[in-house]
Design a protein around this motif. Structure first.
Motif, PDB file in Angstrom:
ATOM      1  N   GLY A 115       0.879  -1.220  -0.088  1.00 14.59           N
ATOM      2  CA  GLY A 115       0.088  -0.048  -0.040  1.00 14.59           C
ATOM      3  C   GLY A 115       0.886   1.359   0.008  1.00 14.59           C
ATOM      4  N   PRO A 116       0.805   2.047   1.035  1.00 14.69           N
ATOM      5  CA  PRO A 116       1.373   3.325   1.130  1.00 14.69           C
ATOM      6  C   PRO A 116       3.006   3.179   1.762  1.00 14.69           C
ATOM      7  CG  PRO A 116      -0.135   3.322   2.884  1.00 14.69           C
ATOM      8  CD  PRO A 116      -0.407   2.146   2.107  1.00 14.69           C
ATOM      9  N   LEU A 117       3.015   1.961   2.106  1.00 14.21           N
ATOM     10  CA  LEU A 117       4.381   1.885   2.878  1.00 14.21           C
ATOM     11  C   LEU A 117       5.597   1.513   1.535  1.00 14.21           C
ATOM     12  CD1 LEU A 117       5.605   1.941   5.504  1.00 14.21           C
ATOM     13  CD2 LEU A 117       5.133  -0.531   5.798  1.00 14.21           C
ATOM     14  N   ALA A 118       6.530   2.030   2.028  1.00 16.06           N
ATOM     15  CA  ALA A 118       7.862   1.631   1.153  1.00 16.06           C
ATOM     16  C   ALA A 118       9.116   1.701   1.705  1.00 16.06           C
ATOM     17  CB  ALA A 118       7.855   2.659   0.133  1.00 16.06           C
ATOM     18  N   LEU A 119      10.025   1.005   1.018  1.00 20.63           N
ATOM     19  CA  LEU A 119      11.451   1.116   1.589  1.00 20.63           C
ATOM     20  C   LEU A 119      12.272   1.963   0.837  1.00 20.63           C
ATOM     21  CD1 LEU A 119      13.627  -0.069   3.493  1.00 20.63           C
ATOM     22  CD2 LEU A 119      13.972  -1.859   1.898  1.00 20.63           C
ATOM     23  N   GLN A 120      13.105   2.860   1.313  1.00 18.91           N
ATOM     24  CA  GLN A 120      13.791   3.775   0.550  1.00 18.91           C
ATOM     25  C   GLN A 120      15.235   3.673   1.022  1.00 18.91           C
ATOM     26  OE1 GLN A 120      12.872   7.766  -0.831  1.00 18.91           O
ATOM     27  NE2 GLN A 120      14.402   8.363   0.691  1.00 18.91           N
ATOM     28  N   LEU A 121      16.520   3.182  -0.022  1.00 19.13           N
ATOM     29  CA  LEU A 121      17.667   3.454   0.403  1.00 19.13           C
ATOM     30  C   LEU A 121      18.252   4.691  -0.370  1.00 19.13           C
ATOM     31  CD1 LEU A 121      18.423  -0.505  -0.530  1.00 19.13           C
ATOM     32  CD2 LEU A 121      17.847   0.473   1.863  1.00 19.13           C
ATOM     33  N   ILE A 171      26.566  10.186   3.661  1.00 19.99           N
ATOM     34  CA  ILE A 171      25.266   9.812   4.574  1.00 19.99           C
ATOM     35  C   ILE A 171      24.744   8.762   3.806  1.00 19.99           C
ATOM     36  CG2 ILE A 171      23.246  10.180   5.896  1.00 19.99           C
ATOM     37  CD1 ILE A 171      24.069  13.042   6.480  1.00 19.99           C
ATOM     38  N   THR A 172      24.668   7.438   4.594  1.00 15.20           N
ATOM     39  CA  THR A 172      24.002   6.320   3.738  1.00 15.20           C
ATOM     40  C   THR A 172      22.697   6.061   4.703  1.00 15.20           C
ATOM     41  OG1 THR A 172      26.009   5.558   2.843  1.00 15.20           O
ATOM     42  CG2 THR A 172      24.064   4.112   2.886  1.00 15.20           C
ATOM     43  N   ALA A 173      21.668   5.852   4.186  1.00  8.82           N
ATOM     44  CA  ALA A 173      20.468   5.865   5.016  1.00  8.82           C
ATOM     45  C   ALA A 173      19.318   4.668   4.461  1.00  8.82           C
ATOM     46  CB  ALA A 173      19.660   7.289   5.002  1.00  8.82           C
ATOM     47  N   ALA A 174      18.950   4.324   5.403  1.00  8.46           N
ATOM     48  CA  ALA A 174      17.673   3.181   5.089  1.00  8.46           C
ATOM     49  C   ALA A 174      16.644   3.668   5.647  1.00  8.46           C
ATOM     50  CB  ALA A 174      18.105   1.772   5.546  1.00  8.46           C
ATOM     51  N   ASP A 175      15.189   3.825   5.164  1.00  7.41           N
ATOM     52  CA  ASP A 175      14.078   4.497   5.849  1.00  7.41           C
ATOM     53  C   ASP A 175      13.024   3.744   5.165  1.00  7.41           C
ATOM     54  OD1 ASP A 175      15.588   7.024   6.913  1.00  7.41           O
ATOM     55  OD2 ASP A 175      15.553   7.663   4.802  1.00  7.41           O
ATOM     56  N   LEU A 176      12.114   3.549   6.116  1.00 12.26           N
ATOM     57  CA  LEU A 176      10.485   3.269   6.011  1.00 12.26           C
ATOM     58  C   LEU A 176       9.829   4.429   5.790  1.00 12.26           C
ATOM     59  CD1 LEU A 176       9.864   0.496   8.669  1.00 12.26           C
ATOM     60  CD2 LEU A 176      10.066   0.044   6.188  1.00 12.26           C
ATOM     61  N   LYS A 177       9.139   4.541   4.521  1.00 10.58           N
ATOM     62  CA  LYS A 177       8.442   5.714   4.222  1.00 10.58           C
ATOM     63  C   LYS A 177       7.085   5.433   4.001  1.00 10.58           C
ATOM     64  CE  LYS A 177      10.017   8.527   1.031  1.00 10.58           C
ATOM     65  NZ  LYS A 177      10.739   9.351  -0.177  1.00 10.58           N
ATOM     66  N   PHE A 178       6.286   6.350   4.599  1.00 10.83           N
ATOM     67  CA  PHE A 178       4.663   6.443   4.198  1.00 10.83           C
ATOM     68  C   PHE A 178       4.290   7.268   3.585  1.00 10.83           C
ATOM     69  CE2 PHE A 178       0.423   7.502   5.541  1.00 10.83           C
ATOM     70  CZ  PHE A 178      -0.198   6.103   5.642  1.00 10.83           C
ATOM     71  N   HIS A 179       3.501   7.219   2.359  1.00 12.53           N
ATOM     72  CA  HIS A 179       3.076   8.061   1.362  1.00 12.53           C
ATOM     73  C   HIS A 179       1.474   8.464   1.643  1.00 12.53           C
ATOM     74  CE1 HIS A 179       6.250   7.850  -1.572  1.00 12.53           C
ATOM     75  NE2 HIS A 179       6.280   6.453  -1.308  1.00 12.53           N
ATOM     76  N   PHE A 180       1.432   9.671   1.669  1.00 15.61           N
ATOM     77  CA  PHE A 180      -0.088  10.135   1.948  1.00 15.61           C
ATOM     78  C   PHE A 180      -0.714  11.171   0.827  1.00 15.61           C
ATOM     79  CE2 PHE A 180       2.702  12.685   4.368  1.00 15.61           C
ATOM     80  CZ  PHE A 180       2.250  14.161   4.070  1.00 15.61           C
TER      81      PHE A 180
END
Length: 260
Positions: free
Chosen positions: A224-230, A251-260
């Motif tokens: 759904g609106p949940l994604a993984l971003q590197l 900076i190297t990042a791993a994030d959980l992203k919620f779209h709205f």
């Protein structure tokens, strides 16, 4: 024996005031957009969109560390008008002592002469990253840009503008100088659920403290609106004030992203 870089990062008495001024500027430029968006939600859908992301990041350069990371954005669009605002934040700590809080605030308003092709823009960006040797950078620019479609899955967005840059290097006085902004953004929709992006920005100043930034990211939808971003952010500053500040930081990042 020389002191460590972190022990020599001084406190800035106007620190809170600078942040509040920058936040106020961003919200002042964005308020008319959001007001108009909510006023017209009954007429059209999806006038505004955005995402909230949270995760961890690893930094190299002046002080290698593991950080808490957040990157949030919101976009409003109505006919030929568009407003984009984003916040990027990294909390760095070691041995229960806070060493730095990296903060980037940016707001860009656009007017398109042709839908999604040619536009003019006004941009304001505030950077606070003491590991680059500066208390803060604040750059305001106006200019024009173009979006070029490369088939159905790829596009390039390039822009250039002029304005002014305000900053305060650590150990030096506050200064204001003419500045320019050059930026290129590449986007490739690999599949319906995966997107690759590359954004390169050059902030040029007559004070020769130019900053170059590259942000590479890969986003994949999870559910759904949940994604993984590197993402991988590389920053190069040509003019570090003190020798132990590194010119090149990442900076190297791993994030959980919620779209709205």
């Amino acid at each position: 024996m020389p002191s460590s870089p972190t022990s020599q990062i001084p406190s800035h008495q106007n620190f809170r005031a600078r942040i509040m001024v920058s936040i106020a500027l961003i919200f002042i430029t964005g308020i008319p957009s959001f007001t108009c968006a909510f006023a017209n939600t009954a007429k059209k859908s999806k006038l505004w969109s955005g995402s909230v992301a949270f995760g961890f990041s690893s930094a190299t350069g002046t002080y290698p560390s593991i950080n808490l990371h957040s990157h949030d954005w919101v976009r409003w669009q109505y006919h030929r008008w568009e407003n984009r605002a984003h916040v990027s934040y990294d909390y760095t700590a070691a041995s229960t002592a806070v060493y730095a809080n990296r903060l980037v605030l940016e707001d860009q308003g656009r007017y398109y002469f042709k839908p999604k092709i040619h536009y003019i823009f006004g941009d304001i960006r505030y950077d606070r990253n003491q590991f680059n040797g500066y208390y803060y950078h604040l750059i305001e620019t106006i200019g024009e840009g173009n979006i070029v479609s490369l088939g159905k899955t790829m596009s390039i967005d390039y822009q250039g503008g002029i304005g002014a840059q305000e900053d305060q290097p650590i150990g030096m006085k506050y200064q204001t100088n003419p500045a320019a902004r050059l930026a290129v953004g590449y986007q490739w929709h690999l599949t319906r659920h995966a997107t690759f992006k590359e954004n390169v920005t050059a902030l040029l100043s007559t004070a020769n403290n130019n900053t170059y930034e590259s942000v590479t990211s890969l986003q994949s939808q999870l559910y759904g609106p949940l994604a993984l971003q590197l993402s991988y952010t590389a920053t190069y500053n040509e003019f570090p004030v003190i020798s132990y500040y590194k010119k090149f930081n990442t900076i190297t990042a791993a994030d959980l992203k919620f779209h709205f």
